[in-house]
Design a protein around this motif. Structure first.
Motif, PDB file in Angstrom:
ATOM      1  N   ILE A  89     -37.955 -23.336  10.049  1.00 55.35           N
ATOM      2  CA  ILE A  89     -39.235 -23.672  10.689  1.00 55.35           C
ATOM      3  C   ILE A  89     -40.136 -24.407   9.698  1.00 55.35           C
ATOM      4  O   ILE A  89     -40.730 -25.434  10.027  1.00 55.35           O
ATOM      5  CB  ILE A  89     -39.923 -22.398  11.219  1.00 55.35           C
ATOM      6  CG1 ILE A  89     -39.135 -21.835  12.405  1.00 55.35           C
ATOM      7  CG2 ILE A  89     -41.369 -22.692  11.619  1.00 55.35           C
ATOM      8  CD1 ILE A  89     -39.537 -20.428  12.797  1.00 55.35           C
ATOM      9  N   LEU A  90     -40.231 -23.887   8.493  1.00 51.07           N
ATOM     10  CA  LEU A  90     -41.100 -24.500   7.492  1.00 51.07           C
ATOM     11  C   LEU A  90     -40.621 -25.890   7.079  1.00 51.07           C
ATOM     12  O   LEU A  90     -41.434 -26.738   6.710  1.00 51.07           O
ATOM     13  CB  LEU A  90     -41.235 -23.595   6.274  1.00 51.07           C
ATOM     14  CG  LEU A  90     -41.923 -22.256   6.512  1.00 51.07           C
ATOM     15  CD1 LEU A  90     -41.901 -21.412   5.248  1.00 51.07           C
ATOM     16  CD2 LEU A  90     -43.346 -22.450   7.010  1.00 51.07           C
ATOM     17  N   ALA A  91     -39.329 -26.116   7.141  1.00 53.93           N
ATOM     18  CA  ALA A  91     -38.791 -27.438   6.795  1.00 53.93           C
ATOM     19  C   ALA A  91     -39.224 -28.493   7.804  1.00 53.93           C
ATOM     20  O   ALA A  91     -39.246 -29.683   7.497  1.00 53.93           O
ATOM     21  CB  ALA A  91     -37.270 -27.384   6.701  1.00 53.93           C
ATOM     22  N   GLN A  92     -39.590 -28.061   9.001  1.00 59.46           N
ATOM     23  CA  GLN A  92     -39.984 -28.984  10.064  1.00 59.46           C
ATOM     24  C   GLN A  92     -41.497 -29.142  10.191  1.00 59.46           C
ATOM     25  O   GLN A  92     -41.963 -30.011  10.927  1.00 59.46           O
ATOM     26  CB  GLN A  92     -39.424 -28.504  11.408  1.00 59.46           C
ATOM     27  CG  GLN A  92     -37.913 -28.402  11.443  1.00 59.46           C
ATOM     28  CD  GLN A  92     -37.238 -29.730  11.190  1.00 59.46           C
ATOM     29  OE1 GLN A  92     -37.649 -30.755  11.720  1.00 59.46           O
ATOM     30  NE2 GLN A  92     -36.208 -29.724  10.364  1.00 59.46           N
ATOM     31  N   ALA A  93     -42.265 -28.309   9.515  1.00 60.02           N
ATOM     32  CA  ALA A  93     -43.717 -28.319   9.672  1.00 60.02           C
ATOM     33  C   ALA A  93     -44.390 -28.390   8.305  1.00 60.02           C
ATOM     34  O   ALA A  93     -43.841 -27.907   7.307  1.00 60.02           O
ATOM     35  CB  ALA A  93     -44.170 -27.059  10.400  1.00 60.02           C
ATOM     36  N   LYS A  94     -45.573 -28.945   8.272  1.00 63.36           N
ATOM     37  CA  LYS A  94     -46.334 -28.995   7.025  1.00 63.36           C
ATOM     38  C   LYS A  94     -46.757 -27.585   6.616  1.00 63.36           C
ATOM     39  O   LYS A  94     -46.621 -27.190   5.465  1.00 63.36           O
ATOM     40  CB  LYS A  94     -47.550 -29.897   7.185  1.00 63.36           C
ATOM     41  CG  LYS A  94     -48.328 -30.080   5.927  1.00 63.36           C
ATOM     42  CD  LYS A  94     -49.445 -31.090   6.081  1.00 63.36           C
ATOM     43  CE  LYS A  94     -50.191 -31.226   4.777  1.00 63.36           C
ATOM     44  NZ  LYS A  94     -51.282 -32.183   4.868  1.00 63.36           N
ATOM     45  N   LYS A  95     -47.276 -26.826   7.577  1.00 65.06           N
ATOM     46  CA  LYS A  95     -47.630 -25.425   7.345  1.00 65.06           C
ATOM     47  C   LYS A  95     -47.596 -24.694   8.680  1.00 65.06           C
ATOM     48  O   LYS A  95     -47.732 -25.306   9.733  1.00 65.06           O
ATOM     49  CB  LYS A  95     -48.995 -25.280   6.681  1.00 65.06           C
ATOM     50  CG  LYS A  95     -50.166 -25.791   7.495  1.00 65.06           C
ATOM     51  CD  LYS A  95     -51.458 -25.642   6.723  1.00 65.06           C
ATOM     52  CE  LYS A  95     -52.635 -26.158   7.541  1.00 65.06           C
ATOM     53  NZ  LYS A  95     -53.901 -25.958   6.848  1.00 65.06           N
ATOM     54  N   VAL A  96     -47.398 -23.378   8.600  1.00 64.36           N
ATOM     55  CA  VAL A  96     -47.269 -22.569   9.801  1.00 64.36           C
ATOM     56  C   VAL A  96     -48.121 -21.314   9.635  1.00 64.36           C
ATOM     57  O   VAL A  96     -48.155 -20.708   8.561  1.00 64.36           O
ATOM     58  CB  VAL A  96     -45.785 -22.185  10.048  1.00 64.36           C
ATOM     59  CG1 VAL A  96     -45.638 -21.278  11.237  1.00 64.36           C
ATOM     60  CG2 VAL A  96     -44.936 -23.422  10.226  1.00 64.36           C
ATOM     61  N   ASP A  97     -48.766 -20.921  10.698  1.00 63.53           N
ATOM     62  CA  ASP A  97     -49.589 -19.727  10.727  1.00 63.53           C
ATOM     63  C   ASP A  97     -48.705 -18.478  10.781  1.00 63.53           C
ATOM     64  O   ASP A  97     -47.680 -18.451  11.456  1.00 63.53           O
ATOM     65  CB  ASP A  97     -50.501 -19.816  11.962  1.00 63.53           C
ATOM     66  CG  ASP A  97     -51.382 -18.611  12.133  1.00 63.53           C
ATOM     67  OD1 ASP A  97     -51.295 -17.991  13.210  1.00 63.53           O
ATOM     68  OD2 ASP A  97     -52.148 -18.293  11.214  1.00 63.53           O
TER      69      ASP A  97
END
Length: 119
Positions: free
Chosen positions: A39-47
């Motif tokens: 998930i983190l590899a696909q997003a700049k940051k995650v809540d």
């Protein structure tokens, strides 16, 4: 005698090669951590709340996995206040991105590796 020598050489060659699974990052390979890293590899940051809900985990379970990844330097955890509300943002570090990309590469080599047969 030559055939015996050939067998000995083949055995040594087998010892020098190793199965790609030995290159897997055990910290990432755990299913929840692999999911977090993907998930983190696909997003700049995650809540934090998004990860918790998306991965169907409890707060403490997710916190333990995040702590393990943070201790390895794979993720960055930022706790901020937005108004009066505390939020925790998680992002992948450059070290974490490299580790994840290597892990995925090793998984691909395992899945796509042709089986060498002896005839």
């Amino acid at each position: 005698m030559q055939s015996g020598e050939a067998r000995q050489d083949d055995g040594n060659a087998e010892k020098q090669r190793h199965h790609p699974r030995l290159e897997l990052d055990e910290a990432i390979h755990q299913p929840v951590r692999l999911s977090i890293m993907a998930i983190l590899a696909q997003a700049k940051k995650v809540d934090f709340a998004f990860l918790r809900d998306y991965l169907e985990l409890g707060d403490s379970n997710l916190s333990r996995h995040l702590s393990a990844l943070e201790s390895l330097g794979y993720i960055i955890i930022d706790k901020v206040f937005e108004g009066k509300r505390a939020r925790t943002w998680i992002s992948l570090s450059s070290q974490g991105r490299a580790a994840f990309e290597n892990h995925v590469s090793v998984l691909r080599s395992i899945v796509e590796q042709p089986i060498e047969t002896q005839e």
